[in-house]
Every structure is written in C-alpha cells, then in structure tokens.
Scaffold this motif. Structure first.
Motif, PDB file in Angstrom:
ATOM      1  N   HIS A 144       8.190 -30.771  25.288  1.00  0.00           N
ATOM      2  CA  HIS A 144       7.175 -31.496  24.518  1.00  0.00           C
ATOM      3  C   HIS A 144       6.318 -30.581  23.647  1.00  0.00           C
ATOM      4  O   HIS A 144       5.501 -31.078  22.872  1.00  0.00           O
ATOM      5  N   GLU A 145       6.484 -29.265  23.768  1.00  0.00           N
ATOM      6  CA  GLU A 145       5.549 -28.349  23.116  1.00  0.00           C
ATOM      7  C   GLU A 145       5.469 -28.555  21.615  1.00  0.00           C
ATOM      8  O   GLU A 145       4.375 -28.614  21.035  1.00  0.00           O
ATOM      9  N   ALA A 146       6.603 -28.644  20.928  1.00  0.00           N
ATOM     10  CA  ALA A 146       6.595 -28.781  19.469  1.00  0.00           C
ATOM     11  C   ALA A 146       5.816 -30.023  19.040  1.00  0.00           C
ATOM     12  O   ALA A 146       4.952 -29.958  18.156  1.00  0.00           O
ATOM     13  N   GLU A 147       6.101 -31.146  19.685  1.00  0.00           N
ATOM     14  CA  GLU A 147       5.410 -32.390  19.352  1.00  0.00           C
ATOM     15  C   GLU A 147       3.916 -32.292  19.647  1.00  0.00           C
ATOM     16  O   GLU A 147       3.078 -32.770  18.866  1.00  0.00           O
ATOM     17  N   LEU A 148       3.568 -31.663  20.762  1.00  0.00           N
ATOM     18  CA  LEU A 148       2.159 -31.539  21.137  1.00  0.00           C
ATOM     19  C   LEU A 148       1.395 -30.662  20.151  1.00  0.00           C
ATOM     20  O   LEU A 148       0.268 -30.982  19.746  1.00  0.00           O
ATOM     21  N   LEU A 149       1.997 -29.552  19.740  1.00  0.00           N
ATOM     22  CA  LEU A 149       1.331 -28.669  18.786  1.00  0.00           C
ATOM     23  C   LEU A 149       1.157 -29.361  17.434  1.00  0.00           C
ATOM     24  O   LEU A 149       0.108 -29.230  16.790  1.00  0.00           O
ATOM     25  N   GLN A 150       2.170 -30.081  17.006  1.00  0.00           N
ATOM     26  CA  GLN A 150       2.075 -30.804  15.738  1.00  0.00           C
ATOM     27  C   GLN A 150       0.985 -31.876  15.801  1.00  0.00           C
ATOM     28  O   GLN A 150       0.245 -32.079  14.833  1.00  0.00           O
ATOM     29  N   HIS A 151       0.881 -32.534  16.957  1.00  0.00           N
ATOM     30  CA  HIS A 151      -0.166 -33.549  17.125  1.00  0.00           C
ATOM     31  C   HIS A 151      -1.553 -32.908  17.102  1.00  0.00           C
ATOM     32  O   HIS A 151      -2.467 -33.415  16.438  1.00  0.00           O
ATOM     33  N   LEU A 152      -1.729 -31.808  17.808  1.00  0.00           N
ATOM     34  CA  LEU A 152      -3.010 -31.112  17.805  1.00  0.00           C
ATOM     35  C   LEU A 152      -3.389 -30.685  16.398  1.00  0.00           C
ATOM     36  O   LEU A 152      -4.538 -30.836  15.971  1.00  0.00           O
ATOM     37  N   THR A 171     -16.026 -14.304  15.851  1.00  0.00           N
ATOM     38  CA  THR A 171     -15.854 -15.213  14.726  1.00  0.00           C
ATOM     39  C   THR A 171     -17.187 -15.674  14.150  1.00  0.00           C
ATOM     40  O   THR A 171     -17.219 -16.573  13.335  1.00  0.00           O
ATOM     41  N   ALA A 172     -18.270 -15.109  14.600  1.00  0.00           N
ATOM     42  CA  ALA A 172     -19.580 -15.543  14.116  1.00  0.00           C
ATOM     43  C   ALA A 172     -19.688 -15.339  12.611  1.00  0.00           C
ATOM     44  O   ALA A 172     -19.588 -14.230  12.119  1.00  0.00           O
ATOM     45  N   GLY A 173     -19.851 -16.443  11.896  1.00  0.00           N
ATOM     46  CA  GLY A 173     -19.992 -16.354  10.460  1.00  0.00           C
ATOM     47  C   GLY A 173     -18.696 -16.275   9.721  1.00  0.00           C
ATOM     48  O   GLY A 173     -18.597 -16.672   8.574  1.00  0.00           O
ATOM     49  N   GLY A 174     -17.646 -15.753  10.348  1.00  0.00           N
ATOM     50  CA  GLY A 174     -16.358 -15.644   9.692  1.00  0.00           C
ATOM     51  C   GLY A 174     -16.446 -14.770   8.460  1.00  0.00           C
ATOM     52  O   GLY A 174     -17.265 -13.873   8.343  1.00  0.00           O
ATOM     53  N   CYS A 175     -15.579 -15.011   7.489  1.00  0.00           N
ATOM     54  CA  CYS A 175     -15.567 -14.266   6.241  1.00  0.00           C
ATOM     55  C   CYS A 175     -16.495 -14.942   5.246  1.00  0.00           C
ATOM     56  O   CYS A 175     -16.321 -16.119   4.943  1.00  0.00           O
ATOM     57  N   ALA A 176     -17.458 -14.191   4.742  1.00  0.00           N
ATOM     58  CA  ALA A 176     -18.414 -14.712   3.761  1.00  0.00           C
ATOM     59  C   ALA A 176     -19.087 -15.984   4.267  1.00  0.00           C
ATOM     60  O   ALA A 176     -19.350 -16.914   3.527  1.00  0.00           O
ATOM     61  N   GLY A 177     -19.367 -16.017   5.595  1.00  0.00           N
ATOM     62  CA  GLY A 177     -20.088 -17.149   6.149  1.00  0.00           C
ATOM     63  C   GLY A 177     -19.241 -18.348   6.480  1.00  0.00           C
ATOM     64  O   GLY A 177     -19.769 -19.364   6.925  1.00  0.00           O
ATOM     65  N   HIS A 178     -17.915 -18.263   6.287  1.00  0.00           N
ATOM     66  CA  HIS A 178     -17.040 -19.398   6.564  1.00  0.00           C
ATOM     67  C   HIS A 178     -16.343 -19.209   7.902  1.00  0.00           C
ATOM     68  O   HIS A 178     -15.882 -18.114   8.237  1.00  0.00           O
ATOM     69  N   ARG A 179     -16.227 -20.286   8.640  1.00  0.00           N
ATOM     70  CA  ARG A 179     -15.483 -20.224   9.898  1.00  0.00           C
ATOM     71  C   ARG A 179     -13.999 -20.060   9.588  1.00  0.00           C
ATOM     72  O   ARG A 179     -13.500 -20.617   8.621  1.00  0.00           O
ATOM     73  N   PRO A 180     -13.258 -19.325  10.412  1.00  0.00           N
ATOM     74  CA  PRO A 180     -11.822 -19.180  10.167  1.00  0.00           C
ATOM     75  C   PRO A 180     -11.079 -20.480  10.447  1.00  0.00           C
ATOM     76  O   PRO A 180     -11.529 -21.319  11.228  1.00  0.00           O
ATOM     77  N   ALA A 181      -9.942 -20.670   9.769  1.00  0.00           N
ATOM     78  CA  ALA A 181      -9.074 -21.803  10.069  1.00  0.00           C
ATOM     79  C   ALA A 181      -8.427 -21.566  11.427  1.00  0.00           C
ATOM     80  O   ALA A 181      -8.039 -20.445  11.758  1.00  0.00           O
ATOM     81  N   VAL A 182      -8.321 -22.623  12.232  1.00  0.00           N
ATOM     82  CA  VAL A 182      -7.776 -22.506  13.582  1.00  0.00           C
ATOM     83  C   VAL A 182      -6.522 -23.371  13.680  1.00  0.00           C
ATOM     84  O   VAL A 182      -6.581 -24.584  13.485  1.00  0.00           O
ATOM     85  N   VAL A 183      -5.394 -22.740  13.974  1.00  0.00           N
ATOM     86  CA  VAL A 183      -4.118 -23.445  14.052  1.00  0.00           C
ATOM     87  C   VAL A 183      -3.517 -23.234  15.445  1.00  0.00           C
ATOM     88  O   VAL A 183      -3.430 -22.085  15.913  1.00  0.00           O
ATOM     89  N   PRO A 184      -3.099 -24.298  16.139  1.00  0.00           N
ATOM     90  CA  PRO A 184      -2.455 -24.124  17.446  1.00  0.00           C
ATOM     91  C   PRO A 184      -1.059 -23.539  17.266  1.00  0.00           C
ATOM     92  O   PRO A 184      -0.248 -24.071  16.503  1.00  0.00           O
ATOM     93  N   VAL A 185      -0.782 -22.442  17.945  1.00  0.00           N
ATOM     94  CA  VAL A 185       0.483 -21.755  17.710  1.00  0.00           C
ATOM     95  C   VAL A 185       1.405 -21.751  18.923  1.00  0.00           C
ATOM     96  O   VAL A 185       2.618 -21.611  18.789  1.00  0.00           O
ATOM     97  N   ALA A 186       0.875 -21.931  20.131  1.00  0.00           N
ATOM     98  CA  ALA A 186       1.720 -21.948  21.329  1.00  0.00           C
ATOM     99  C   ALA A 186       0.977 -22.651  22.462  1.00  0.00           C
ATOM    100  O   ALA A 186      -0.248 -22.564  22.570  1.00  0.00           O
ATOM    101  N   LEU A 187       1.755 -23.336  23.294  1.00  0.00           N
ATOM    102  CA  LEU A 187       1.186 -24.094  24.406  1.00  0.00           C
ATOM    103  C   LEU A 187       2.126 -23.996  25.598  1.00  0.00           C
ATOM    104  O   LEU A 187       3.339 -24.182  25.463  1.00  0.00           O
TER     105      LEU A 187
END
Length: 233
Positions: A144-152, A171-187
């Motif tokens: 189910h991992e692929a489907e779960l990651l795609q759903h997340l 991650t405080a502030g990120g780059c130039a005050g922007h939060r980083p993009a967060v992508v689920p990569v493994a479960l």
C-alpha cells in the motif's frame, strides 16, 4: 529501524521495477529480462515468473548441471514527484533453475536460490546473508505504500508542511523566510520519511518515528493522526 534483510525482502516483494541478469546472455532495451511476477518462498528462494518463450526460461531449461547463476536487480523509485527520486537499489544473486508446472498457461516459473543479497537505500548500504533474507519479513505496508504516499502528497499537504515545525531551528524561517516544501518520500511500519526542499533547491530528509511499529492500515491511520496532532500543537 528496519534491518537490511527486511528492507531487501520488502524490495523483492514490492512493485518496484526489477530485471534479471544472466552472465553471458546479452539483452538490450525491450529484450531485458523483466519478471511478470515475483515472490519469496519459505526457504528464502525467489520465484520469478516469465513468458514460456523468454530467453531466461530457455537459459534455465538448458543449463548444464543446473549451474546457471543469475542476479535479480531491483530499482526503487519514489512514487511521488520529488528531487532525487531513486530511493534505493537491491540485488539478489544465486543459482537459477526452472520449476515446471508452477505457472499458468504460456508462462514458466524460475527459482533463484538466494546465495547473496545486498541493499543500498536511504538507510545505507549493507550485505545480507541468505539466512537473514530467508528469516526476514517484508514490511506490512509494502503493498500500500505507493498509494499511501500519493494520497498524503495530494490530500494532506497542509499537515505535511506543519511537520517542519517539529524539526526546530533546522527549518526555522527556511530560505528567505519561507518554509521548505515537504514531500512524503517513504513510509514503513516504523515511521514516515519526508524530503524538505528549500526555495534555493537545497533538500534534506527528515524521519518521524511512530511510537510503536504499526501492523496494518488501521494502526497506521492512528499513528499518522498522532503525528499530525503533535505538529499542530
């Protein structure tokens, strides 16, 4: 963390792309020996199903003294769009033999008797002994991992973004005050790995462990709710 043997079993029993390499048998492009199906038997042998007219079947059937060696190579690619998508590679090598009568019409089953195994993934690189491979179990979420990651990724972007708050100053502030993009990569049963990418292209991984390993989707749902609640507060 999951053991190297467990990670290798998970790769073998996943839907990741795999190709069988037989020394001396030259294949290119569409002639690559890609199994139609694969599974692991109770003794740790890997069973590979091929079309009956496949070069792999002919090689295994006509091998002298059944001494045909082969290598199953597996490439694991993240099922979501993310920088550096290859998550790992696995390899199982050993003696290849045919197993008549175990496949459907027009197909033939081959047995790869595990002699050596190796995994190189997000956890690191490590050799796996045949006995370890035999005794290990694939991760219960592998199907189910692929489907779960795609759903997340598609439906829970806001909750995923809040996870960066659990990482403190990293991650405080990120780059130039922007939060980083967060992508689920493994479960897996032990936790969730995400990849955080800054606006300038820099990326790093973070892992969030579950309090206890999950055994099924129901327990996973509870663990994810707990994780998102922690990030929200």
């Amino acid at each position: 963390m999951p053991s190297a043997a467990e990670r290798t079993r998970t790769l073998v029993q996943s839907t990741c792309s795999a190709v069988l390499l037989i020394p001396g048998l030259t294949t290119t492009g569409f002639d690559q020996l890609v199994p139609l199906d694969r599974s692991v038997g109770p003794e740790g042998d890997v069973f590979l199903e091929f079309p009956a007219d496949s070069p792999a079947v002919r090689a295994a059937t006509h091998a002298q003294d059944d001494e045909l060696t082969a290598v199953l190579e597996i490439t694991d690619v993240a099922p979501v769009s993310v920088p550096h998508r290859i998550r790992g590679r696995g390899r199982v090598s050993g003696r290849l033999t045919s197993v008549p009568g175990m496949a459907g019409p027009g197909r033939m089953m081959l047995r790869l008797e595990t002699g050596e195994a190796y995994v190189d993934d997000l956890w690191g690189a490590q050799d796996v002994e045949p006995e370890e491979f035999r005794d290990a179990a694939a991760d219960p979420l592998v199907a189910h991992e692929a489907e779960l990651l795609q759903h997340l990724h598609a439906a829970h972007g806001e909750q995923l973004a809040m996870l960066s708050g659990l990482l403190g100053e990293r991650t405080a502030g990120g780059c130039a005050g922007h939060r980083p993009a967060v992508v689920p990569v493994a479960l897996d049963r032990h936790g969730l790995r995400v990849r955080l990418c800054e606006a300038d292209g820099r990326c790093f991984d973070a892992r969030f462990e579950f309090p206890d390993p999950v055994r099924d989707i129901i327990e996973l749902r509870h663990a994810m709710h707990t994780l998102f609640d922690a990030a929200a507060h």
